[in-house]
Design a protein around this motif. Sequence first.
Motif, PDB file in Angstrom:
ATOM      1  N   ASP A   4      20.851  49.331 -38.209  1.00  0.00           N
ATOM      2  CA  ASP A   4      21.469  49.117 -36.895  1.00  0.00           C
ATOM      3  C   ASP A   4      22.344  47.869 -36.891  1.00  0.00           C
ATOM      4  N   LEU A  18      25.576  48.693 -38.564  1.00  0.00           N
ATOM      5  CA  LEU A  18      26.441  49.409 -37.617  1.00  0.00           C
ATOM      6  C   LEU A  18      27.067  48.445 -36.609  1.00  0.00           C
ATOM      7  N   ASP A  19      26.310  47.450 -36.179  1.00  0.00           N
ATOM      8  CA  ASP A  19      26.850  46.436 -35.263  1.00  0.00           C
ATOM      9  C   ASP A  19      27.979  45.636 -35.915  1.00  0.00           C
ATOM     10  N   ALA A  73      31.027  48.168 -36.108  1.00  0.00           N
ATOM     11  CA  ALA A  73      31.566  48.693 -34.850  1.00  0.00           C
ATOM     12  C   ALA A  73      32.893  48.062 -34.408  1.00  0.00           C
ATOM     13  N   PRO A  74      33.060  46.751 -34.486  1.00  0.00           N
ATOM     14  CA  PRO A  74      34.352  46.180 -34.065  1.00  0.00           C
ATOM     15  C   PRO A  74      35.522  46.615 -34.953  1.00  0.00           C
ATOM     16  N   ALA A  96      36.014  49.870 -36.027  1.00  0.00           N
ATOM     17  CA  ALA A  96      35.890  51.327 -36.024  1.00  0.00           C
ATOM     18  C   ALA A  96      37.119  52.009 -36.620  1.00  0.00           C
ATOM     19  N   ALA A 101      28.774  61.497 -31.722  1.00  0.00           N
ATOM     20  CA  ALA A 101      28.065  60.256 -32.039  1.00  0.00           C
ATOM     21  C   ALA A 101      27.057  60.425 -33.177  1.00  0.00           C
ATOM     22  N   THR A 155      28.887  61.008 -36.414  1.00  0.00           N
ATOM     23  CA  THR A 155      29.546  59.754 -36.791  1.00  0.00           C
ATOM     24  C   THR A 155      28.547  58.816 -37.448  1.00  0.00           C
ATOM     25  N   GLU A 156      27.394  58.654 -36.824  1.00  0.00           N
ATOM     26  CA  GLU A 156      26.380  57.771 -37.397  1.00  0.00           C
ATOM     27  C   GLU A 156      25.930  58.268 -38.767  1.00  0.00           C
TER      28      GLU A 156
END
Length: 166
Positions: free
Chosen positions: A72, A75-76, A79-80, A82, A105, A108-109
Motif C-alpha cells: 500500500d 502504491l502511495d 500514485a502522484p 499515475a 480500480a 489497475t491495482e
Amino acid sequence: MARKMHPDESRPDDGRDDISVIHSKRQVPIAGQTVVVAEYEFEESLELRPLTNLIVQALYQAFKMKETLDADEVLDVLAPHADVVATLVARAAHVDEAWVRKLGALDTENIVLTWWAVNRDFFVESATRRLRLDRVKATDGPTSTQPSSPTGTAAPSSSDATHAAS
C-alpha cells in the motif's frame, strides 16, 4: 498480509533458472485477458530512463523517511505519478497505454502490483544506490586538517644556500 520491503533486502534463491532471473515475466489476468508483464530489456530501460527516474526519485524520498514500504505504501509513492506509471506498465506489458488507462480500480491495482513485482529490484536498487551515495558524501565531506609543517615549504636558509654553492 502485505510483505514489507526493505531497500537493502536481497532476494533469496528461489530455484528459478538463470534465464527467468535475468528476464523476469509474470502472467496476470486483467480485464478478461491474460497479460504478460515483463522486466524491461536493456534498450527499453535506457529509453524509459527519463520516466523511471521520476519513480526512483519518489522512492528515494520515501526511503529517506522510512526504511521499509509495504504494498500500500508503494502504491502511495506511485500514485502522484499515475501518468508515468501507466506508460511504464503499458511498456512492460506490451499493451496499449490507452487500454491501461481505462482499467477499473481492481485491475489497475493488480497490473500495477504485478509490474512492481517484476521491476521492483531495478527501482529499489536505483533508489538505494542514491541513498548510499548520500551516505558516502556525508562521510567524505570537508574535514579539518592541520597546516603542513613549515619546514617542508620554507625558503632555503643561508646554510642551505652555502651547501648548494659548494
